[in-house]
Design an enzyme around this catalytic site. Sequence first.
Site, short mmCIF file in Angstrom:
data_model
loop_
_atom_site.label_atom_id
_atom_site.label_comp_id
_atom_site.label_asym_id
_atom_site.label_seq_id
_atom_site.Cartn_x
_atom_site.Cartn_y
_atom_site.Cartn_z
NE ARG A 23 -2.20 23.03 -0.57
CZ ARG A 23 -1.26 22.89 0.36
NH1 ARG A 23 -0.01 23.22 0.09
NH2 ARG A 23 -1.55 22.42 1.54
NE ARG A 58 -0.66 -4.91 -11.28
CZ ARG A 58 0.20 -4.79 -12.29
NH1 ARG A 58 1.27 -5.55 -12.35
NH2 ARG A 58 -0.02 -3.91 -13.25
CG HIS A 61 2.94 -11.67 -6.51
ND1 HIS A 61 2.62 -10.46 -7.07
CD2 HIS A 61 2.60 -12.61 -7.43
CE1 HIS A 61 2.11 -10.65 -8.27
NE2 HIS A 61 2.09 -11.95 -8.52
CE LYS A 71 5.23 -7.94 -1.45
NZ LYS A 71 4.26 -8.54 -2.34
CG HIS A 118 0.26 -8.34 -1.10
ND1 HIS A 118 0.73 -7.66 -2.21
CD2 HIS A 118 -0.74 -7.58 -0.57
CE1 HIS A 118 0.05 -6.53 -2.32
NE2 HIS A 118 -0.84 -6.47 -1.36
CE1 TYR A 131 2.56 -4.62 -4.70
CE2 TYR A 131 3.24 -2.86 -6.17
CZ TYR A 131 2.45 -3.96 -5.90
OH TYR A 131 1.56 -4.39 -6.84
CG ASP A 142 8.99 -12.52 -7.20
OD1 ASP A 142 8.39 -12.20 -6.16
OD2 ASP A 142 8.57 -12.23 -8.35
#
Length: 183
Positions: A23, A58, A61, A71, A118, A131, A142
């Site tokens: 599967r 990315r 951060h 995280k 990160h 995340y 942020d």
Amino acid sequence: MKVLKTNLEGLYIIQNNVFRDKRGIFVKTFHKKVFEENGLETDFRESFFSISKKNVIRGMHFQLPPDDHVKLVYCAYGKVLDVVVDIRNNSPTYGKSFSVELTEDNGNILYIPKGFAHGFKSLTDNSVVVYMTTKEYSPENDTGIRWDSFGFNWQVDNPILSERDKNFLPLSEFRSPFVYEGT
């Protein structure tokens, strides 16, 4: 589920059992008792995912106090090179980075403590990264550091980056509020 230390104090790789059959694949991504037995945070408040093209970077951060968070990061589909850098003042590993491939096949998770930046580079098209965080998203706290400012070789000539990520301060100019509290 096995919790493995890395060369950066507080940063762990969580190796999961990956169950495969006709599967597909099944992986347990969180087990409160295992986390508690290893002294890891268990109170996760939000979960996000991103889908990235190959050669997207990315990062790097994090959220500033009082909204800094732990995280958990894993790749549910595809493959990414996940990168973390220690930004804790007085840490013996300040400015040092750690990287690991997270893939749908290996099922590994990175546990990232407070005081680390990160990011990741997608190694395949449509990589899905999940995340989980111990604090809610805080737009005013942020932020990040430039992806190319801490000596890491991303092994890509023309990465795909957001304007936001291109414009973060380099690590050398960032005044970190994070303090090393290790042994």
